[in-house]
Design an enzyme around this catalytic site. Structure first.
Site, PDB file in Angstrom:
ATOM      1  N   GLY A  59      56.047  83.646  30.603  1.00 30.72           N
ATOM      2  CA  GLY A  59      57.068  83.753  29.562  1.00 30.72           C
ATOM      3  C   GLY A  59      57.604  85.161  29.420  1.00 30.72           C
ATOM      4  CD  GLU A  60      54.610  86.979  27.597  1.00 29.20           C
ATOM      5  OE1 GLU A  60      54.718  86.414  26.489  1.00 29.20           O
ATOM      6  OE2 GLU A  60      53.969  86.477  28.549  1.00 29.20           O
TER       7      GLU A  60
END
Length: 417
Positions: A59-60
């Site tokens: 996600g990052e």
């Protein structure tokens, strides 16, 4: 406090070694770090100063991807190293063409931090959203290497803002500049004496705003839907799937595209029990036409295509809201879709915004899910939400440009002659 920190890192690593004996993800975490810094020293090409990007997980990575892409596009001579903390990031993006090398981040010890940073000699380092590692931050500061936090966001409940959080505040003071998602975070940093921060916004908006422009039709999904309404459920966990089971039973004219967060065999088997007549994406060609027509659930048993699936949604359901927190809502919103998610969303600024704007809807149980879903079956209402969703995404794009301007103005990136 430093001693307790080091002890905690050691105990965490030891615990994962034990757990790795019977947990596949923990085993990947341990096995990925077996070579340690020595393997990294032997692997990378010497004589370069790399730009170092670190991401906690997948996600990052998606959050910082727009900055990576812009550097690669505008400064092709630059060489990039990416590190991940989590296997879910490394295993999926280890072959990305946005970096020369991708590694697991070695465990945060003084020895590892010194050797790693000396090995890659970073021009500067970029961390996304969170992950504050004492020894890495300290070593970067000691070697006068600038460290930037992008898409940073803070909450009052975090240790940094507690009376006993002095050790953690000292970690923040190693950062050269914070590009925050909201003004509240700027004010909170100022409250603890950190003024090197400014509002940039969330870089994910720059990424997701492009998704509809590059969408390609998926013949399998189109054949499965056959013109019917669709709920696309992304990054789901068991509790999400139990609720969706009840939803799809009652919504007879709708079909469900289910993309679970975990796709290992055991979880897929559990999903098949919940949805006995579901069909698997990977085996679609093996089903008879009658089976496809009868099936109301398509299970996506691979990784990497979720963002494109939201194109087919009339309503999107985002998983994780009954666990640690919801997953990425913006990919669905970028296609102009209303989103539904569980109750644990308040740590995510965009989810708070979506609820406030009535683009997103939080539910806690089956009854609430049914109520929201009935309301969203109104086509006119979905169209109104779609317009508001697209406006929301477009208005908040631009964080990448702000970050790139800083990098060029500060001389961290320069055009090659």
């Amino acid at each position: 406090m430093r001693l307790l920190y080091d002890l905690g890192i050691g105990l965490y690593t030891l615990l994962l070694r034990v757990v790795s004996l019977f947990h596949p993800k923990a085993k990947l975490w341990i096995d990925g770090r077996k070579g340690g810094v020595a393997e990294i020293e032997q692997t990378i090409e010497k004589g370069h100063r790399y730009i170092w990007f670190h991401f906690a997980s997948l996600g990052e990575f998606e959050q910082g991807r727009s900055v990576l892409e812009q550097i690669k596009k505008s400064f092709p001579q630059e060489k990039i190293i990416i590190t991940f903390f989590s296997p879910s990031g490394f295993e999926i993006r280890k072959n990305t063409n946005l970096a020369e090398y991708v590694f697991y981040l070695p465990v945060d010890t003084k020895h590892n931090a010194r050797r790693f940073i000396e090995a890659i000699q970073p021009k500067f380092a970029v961390f996304t959203k969170y992950e504050y590692w004492y020894h890495y931050f300290n070593e970067l500061k000691k070697q006068d290497i600038r460290l930037l936090m992008i898409s940073a966001i803070f909450r009052e409940q975090q240790l940094f803002f507690k009376p006993y959080g002095g050790f953690y505040r000292d970690i923040l003071k190693k950062v050269a500049f914070f590009f925050t998602q909201n003004m509240d975070s700027v004010h909170m940093l100022k409250w603890i004496g950190i003024t090197n921060a400014g509002l940039a916004g969330d870089t994910r908006f720059d990424r997701v705003v492009e998704l509809p422009k590059v969408h390609q039709e998926n013949p399998i999904v189109s054949a499965f839907l056959n013109g019917q309404y669709a709920v696309v459920a992304g990054s789901t966990w068991q509790r999400d799937e139990e609720l969706l089971q009840q939803l799809i039973i009652k919504a007879e004219k709708w079909r469900l595209i289910l993309a679970p967060h975990e796709i290992h065999d055991a979880h897929i088997a559990e999903i098949k029990k919940l949805f006995p007549k579901s069909i698997l994406y990977s085996q679609f060609s093996a089903y008879r036409l009658e089976e496809v027509r009868e099936a109301r659930v398509l299970v996506i048993d691979n990784i990497g295509m979720l963002s494109s699936l939201y194109h087919y949604a009339d309503v999107a359901y985002i998983g994780g809201g009954f666990g640690a927190g919801i997953h990425n809502t913006l990919e669905a919103v970028a296609y102009g879709k209303p989103v539904i998610f569980g109750p644990k969303y308040e740590k995510f600024q965009e989810a708070v915004d979506l609820v406030t704007l009535m683009i997103g809807f939080s539910i806690s149980n089956d009854a609430e899910l049914q109520e929201v879903f009935v309301a969203l079956q109104d086509v006119e209402k979905r169209c109104e939400i779609g317009t508001a969703a697209l406006d929301y995404v477009k208005q908040r794009a631009g964080a990448t440009q702000i970050i790139m301007k800083y990098l060029e103005t500060e001389g961290l990136l320069t055009k090659s002659l």
